[in-house]
Design an enzyme around this catalytic site. Structure first.
Site, PDB file in Angstrom:
ATOM      1  N   LYS A 126       0.812  -1.232   0.000  1.00  0.00           N
ATOM      2  CA  LYS A 126       0.000   0.000   0.000  1.00  0.00           C
ATOM      3  C   LYS A 126       0.843   1.279   0.000  1.00  0.00           C
ATOM      4  O   LYS A 126       0.440   2.282  -0.581  1.00  0.00           O
ATOM      5  CB  LYS A 126      -0.970  -0.005   1.181  1.00  0.00           C
ATOM      6  N   GLY A 166      -2.506  -0.926  17.371  1.00  0.00           N
ATOM      7  CA  GLY A 166      -1.663  -0.900  16.185  1.00  0.00           C
ATOM      8  C   GLY A 166      -1.511   0.520  15.661  1.00  0.00           C
ATOM      9  O   GLY A 166      -2.416   1.356  15.830  1.00  0.00           O
TER      10      GLY A 166
HETATM   11  P1  ATR Z   1      -0.540  -2.810   8.221  1.00  0.00           P
HETATM   12  O1  ATR Z   1      -0.416  -2.142   6.887  1.00  0.00           O
HETATM   13  O2  ATR Z   1      -1.340  -4.090   8.203  1.00  0.00           O
HETATM   14  O3  ATR Z   1      -0.986  -1.876   9.315  1.00  0.00           O
HETATM   15  P2  ATR Z   1       2.109  -2.507   9.225  1.00  0.00           P
HETATM   16  O4  ATR Z   1       2.142  -1.111   8.745  1.00  0.00           O
HETATM   17  O5  ATR Z   1       3.314  -3.385   9.050  1.00  0.00           O
HETATM   18  O6  ATR Z   1       0.933  -3.329   8.570  1.00  0.00           O
HETATM   19  O7  ATR Z   1       1.727  -2.454  10.795  1.00  0.00           O
HETATM   20  C1  ATR Z   1       1.589  -3.616  11.571  1.00  0.00           C
HETATM   21  C2  ATR Z   1       1.097  -3.190  12.964  1.00  0.00           C
HETATM   22  O8  ATR Z   1       0.849  -4.358  13.739  1.00  0.00           O
HETATM   23  C3  ATR Z   1       2.111  -2.363  13.751  1.00  0.00           C
HETATM   24  O9  ATR Z   1       1.415  -1.470  14.571  1.00  0.00           O
HETATM   25  C4  ATR Z   1       2.826  -3.454  14.587  1.00  0.00           C
HETATM   26  O10 ATR Z   1       3.397  -2.976  15.773  1.00  0.00           O
HETATM   27  P3  ATR Z   1       4.894  -2.335  15.752  1.00  0.00           P
HETATM   28  O11 ATR Z   1       4.778  -0.973  15.126  1.00  0.00           O
HETATM   29  O12 ATR Z   1       5.297  -2.253  17.166  1.00  0.00           O
HETATM   30  O13 ATR Z   1       5.736  -3.279  14.932  1.00  0.00           O
HETATM   31  C5  ATR Z   1       1.659  -4.336  14.915  1.00  0.00           C
HETATM   32  N1  ATR Z   1       2.010  -5.724  15.239  1.00  0.00           N
HETATM   33  C6  ATR Z   1       2.377  -6.691  14.369  1.00  0.00           C
HETATM   34  N2  ATR Z   1       2.571  -7.876  15.011  1.00  0.00           N
HETATM   35  C7  ATR Z   1       2.306  -7.628  16.323  1.00  0.00           C
HETATM   36  C8  ATR Z   1       2.308  -8.438  17.505  1.00  0.00           C
HETATM   37  N3  ATR Z   1       2.646  -9.721  17.465  1.00  0.00           N
HETATM   38  N4  ATR Z   1       1.994  -7.858  18.677  1.00  0.00           N
HETATM   39  C9  ATR Z   1       1.666  -6.558  18.724  1.00  0.00           C
HETATM   40  N5  ATR Z   1       1.628  -5.720  17.641  1.00  0.00           N
HETATM   41  C10 ATR Z   1       1.942  -6.259  16.454  1.00  0.00           C
END
Ligand code: ATR
Length: 279
Positions: free
Chosen positions: A70, A133
């Site tokens: 995206k 998130g």
């Molecule tokens: P998307 O486009 O789906 O939002 P992204 O921009 O990569 O994907 O964001 C993923 C989000 O999920 C982030 O907020 C990430 O937290 P971090 O910024 O701390 O990395 C969160 N996230 C992913 N896996 C996680 C987990 N196991 N526990 C908590 N937060 C998670």
């Protein structure tokens, strides 16, 4: 008269095999009588731009964009809607017939979420919302959520800094809302009206370490993820008495908005929802 080839549309991502977008767009096409071809396109992780350009050369007129492209889709556009600009991410690309023409990018995720919440009769005005998130998914829905004037919107993220940065970017839209950020393991242990999971944790079946006291009798939890079974986050919420909803309705509603952008016709979504549940 020669038969005109069908206009080409699709969804591009990696992975993309699980996507239900082809099913949704084909159902919309049948419902509205618009002839189109809609396919799933798997782009190599380092080959998004060239996959898009091949699609355009083959006559493609529009693409939905999913994980993880995206932000790259945003960068590829010469023109963008205001909501895409705010989101910093594009999930809908519109190509003019001339392959050298400007690409227009939009983001229909926020509208999709808001329409699905309305479908489920979940009020937002004056409510206490917790958004889990701070990635692209959260960014895409923040502006429309704030436009509904919740009393409080707390963004909690594993890395607190990202959540704080997000509040700074959207503070100008928080007219009647207390917009705040905190670390995921530092959420005040008090009930929220609505908890939205916009992390990608459900995709890898990872449990979020949340206090049970976030849930009260009337709490609704919404997971942007979806699958054949309730997600791990939904199961946790249901076990504590919350109403739990998955993101399939949001997917259908964002698809309807993309369909409208491409074809100028707004498809009806209610009859498409049950078709998807059966798969
Ligand atoms: P998307 O486009 O789906 O939002 P992204 O921009 O990569 O994907 O964001 C993923 C989000 O999920 C982030 O907020 C990430 O937290 P971090 O910024 O701390 O990395 C969160 N996230 C992913 N896996 C996680 C987990 N196991 N526990 C908590 N937060 C998670």
């Amino acid at each position: 008269m020669p038969i005109q080839p069908k206009a080409k549309y699709g969804v591009i991502g990696n992975p993309v095999g699980h996507s239900r977008s082809p099913l949704i767009h084909r159902a919309f096409a049948e419902q509205t009588g618009i002839a189109l071809e809609y396919t799933a396109i798997l782009a190599p992780l380092d080959g998004f731009v060239s996959a898009v350009s091949q699609f355009r050369i083959a006559g493609g007129r529009g693409l939905n964009v999913t994980v993880p492209f995206k932000a790259e889709a945003f960068a590829l556009c010469q023109k963008r809607s205001e909501r895409a600009q705010r989101a910093g991410a594009v999930n809908t690309l519109i190509f003019p017939a001339d392959v050298r023409g400007d690409v227009f990018g939009d983001n229909t995720d926020g509208v999709g979420l808001l329409r699905d919440l309305a479908f489920h009769h979940i009020p937002l005005q004056g409510k206490k919302i917790l958004l889990l998130g701070a990635g692209g998914a959260s960014r895409g829905v923040l502006a429309p959520l704030l436009a509904e004037h919740p009393a409080c919107l707390l963004i909690a993220n594993r890395r607190e800094k990202t959540a704080t940065a997000l509040t700074a970017d959207f503070i100008d839209l928080a007219h009647n809302t207390q917009l705040q950020a905190c670390a995921l393991n530092d959420i005040p242990a008090e009930p929220f009206d609505l908890i939205i999971n916009a992390t990608s944790a459900s995709l890898s079946d990872e449990h979020l370490p949340l206090p049970d006291s976030l849930i009260a009798t009337n709490t609704v939890v919404y997971d942007m993820a979806y699958g054949n079974q309730p997600t791990i986050f939904m199961r946790w919420a249901s076990a504590h008495g919350a109403r739990a909803i998955d993101g399939l309705g949001m997917l259908v509603e964002q698809a309807a908005e993309s369909f409208y952008l491409w074809h100028g016709v707004r498809p009806e979504t209610q009859t498409v929802r049950p078709i998807l549940r059966c798969r």
